[in-house]
Scaffold this active site. Structure first.
Site, mmCIF file in Angstrom:
data_model
loop_
_atom_site.group_PDB
_atom_site.id
_atom_site.type_symbol
_atom_site.label_atom_id
_atom_site.label_comp_id
_atom_site.label_asym_id
_atom_site.label_seq_id
_atom_site.Cartn_x
_atom_site.Cartn_y
_atom_site.Cartn_z
ATOM 1 N N ASN A 65 0.845 -1.183 0.000
ATOM 2 C CA ASN A 65 0.000 0.000 0.000
ATOM 3 C C ASN A 65 0.886 1.241 0.000
ATOM 4 O O ASN A 65 2.107 1.148 -0.101
ATOM 5 C CB ASN A 65 -0.957 -0.013 1.197
ATOM 6 C CG ASN A 65 -0.222 -0.117 2.528
ATOM 7 O OD1 ASN A 65 0.968 0.191 2.625
ATOM 8 N ND2 ASN A 65 -0.919 -0.574 3.552
ATOM 9 N N ASP A 254 -11.822 -3.372 0.005
ATOM 10 C CA ASP A 254 -10.803 -2.787 0.873
ATOM 11 C C ASP A 254 -10.179 -1.557 0.225
ATOM 12 O O ASP A 254 -9.857 -0.575 0.911
ATOM 13 C CB ASP A 254 -9.731 -3.830 1.189
ATOM 14 C CG ASP A 254 -8.682 -3.303 2.143
ATOM 15 O OD1 ASP A 254 -9.008 -3.101 3.330
ATOM 16 O OD2 ASP A 254 -7.540 -3.077 1.710
#
Length: 379
Positions: A65, A254
């Protein structure tokens, strides 16, 4: 190419080879059937409850991420894949109509510790309960630093699957029973089954709820951070039978939840937990899915985001747009050093937003009480 790494105990292989040598090539007596998952032998027959299905994969830069840790959606996808393998094998462990296990629900999943790029993720799945038409699978994720050998538990999740016939995917088949080592295991599993069944029924009333865009929203409001992602379902998203993998859907959910959280607090954010994900209907190849997320509640250091997945079968005029999945994600805000930061407080404006805020507060307080109960010393 993604690397699969999973060691096979040499003693186990030696024992198996000795058994075959002792029985001889013509013997009808065979050792228990073994199935191979990522090069590790795992027993998955219906009379075995304790042997997990184990997979492993090294984390690559494209799994990261923005903060540099492994993306929460990537971990959710690995969890679902392991659950699908062991539940599908169990449901086909007896002679009868062949089937594929479809994900129906994911219980609350906590992200206990971040996983870093370069570490190896070990995912183990174990069947813990079966009802007539469903399978409960417990999945644990361990991270391993292959330079130091250090291992830590990063995730625990419980998933529910249902077996769908390969001849007719709308037909749910019966699940082969498992043998429990203790009677209490079956009773505890039955209670969990009844509880999740009731919760699934309670979520259906939200299926008509839609996230609507608002022009020029004020900061810290629900409308300011709400986000949507539109995705065309292609072959790479689907199983061999033309339906979207549950793990693909969870990863997209998500991602949207992460966008909502980042827009709200303007900092690095990470997934802290996922409340129950309910899969209301299958998503077919060729559908256009809209994943929408909105902030529902904020505490001092956490944010709850509701994510809704709607499917639009554009190539099938006979079917209308429908709600495919829904869930609540919890995120926390982090500094550049990885320290927890205070979260800007959400400002609900409409009556519906205020109602959702109070419902989110109730879930937050309930989970906080559970955590405190687990940490209290026993007398």
């Amino acid at each position: 190419m993604k690397l699969l790494v999973c060691a096979v105990p040499l003693r186990a292989l030696a024992r198996q080879a000795a058994t075959w040598k002792r029985l001889g090539p013509r013997s009808s007596q065979r050792p228990r059937e073994r199935c191979w998952v990522s090069m590790k032998a795992v027993e998955t027959r219906s009379d075995l409850l304790s042997r997990p299905c184990v997979t492993a994969r090294i984390m690559r830069p494209d799994d990261a991420n923005v903060a540099g840790n492994v993306h929460g959606g990537t971990i959710l996808k690995m969890i679902e894949e392991a659950g699908a393998i062991i539940s599908t094998r169990h449901c086909n462990s007896q002679n009868g109509e062949r089937c594929v296990a479809a994900l129906a629900r994911v219980e609350r999943t906590d992200f206990l510790s971040p996983m870093c790029i370069g570490e190896v993720a070990h995912v183990s799945a174990e069947i813990t309960y079966t009802s007539k038409h469903s399978v409960e699978v417990q999945v644990n994720v361990m991270s391993e630093n292959i330079l130091t050998g250090t291992k830590k538990l990063t995730n625990k999740a419980t998933l529910w699957y249902v077996p769908l016939s390969l001849k007719n995917v709308d037909k749910v088949l019966e699940v082969p029973p498992v043998v429990y080592s203790r009677h209490e295991q079956e009773e505890e599993g039955r209670k969990r089954y009844e509880a999740q069944k009731l919760e699934r029924m309670e979520t259906k009333w939200r299926n008509g709820d839609i996230v609507q865009p608002v022009l020029n929203p004020e900061p810290n409001t629900v409308s300011y951070s709400q986000s949507s992602l539109i995705h065309l379902v292609g072959p790479s998203d689907c199983t061999l039978h033309g339906f979207v993998h549950g793990g693909v859907t969870m990863k997209l959910m998500d991602e949207v939840a992460g966008i909502v959280a980042a827009r709200h607090c303007k900092t690095n954010i990470v997934t802290a937990s996922v409340d129950a994900i309910n899969f209301h209907d299958k998503i077919r190849k060729g559908c256009v899915i809209t994943i929408s997320g909105r902030m529902t509640f904020t505490s001092n250091k956490s944010m709850e985001i509701e994510v809704l997945v709607d499917a639009d079968p554009v190539v099938d005029n006979s079917q209308k747009r429908y709600r495919a999945a829904s869930a609540f994600f919890t995120y926390v805000s982090l500094s550049q050093e990885g320290k927890s930061l205070p979260v800007p407080q959400l400002v609900p404006e409409t009556e519906d937003e205020k109602k959702r805020f109070e419902e989110g507060k109730g879930r937050y307080l309930q989970m906080k009480a559970k955590r405190q109960g687990r940490t209290e010393p026993q007398p």
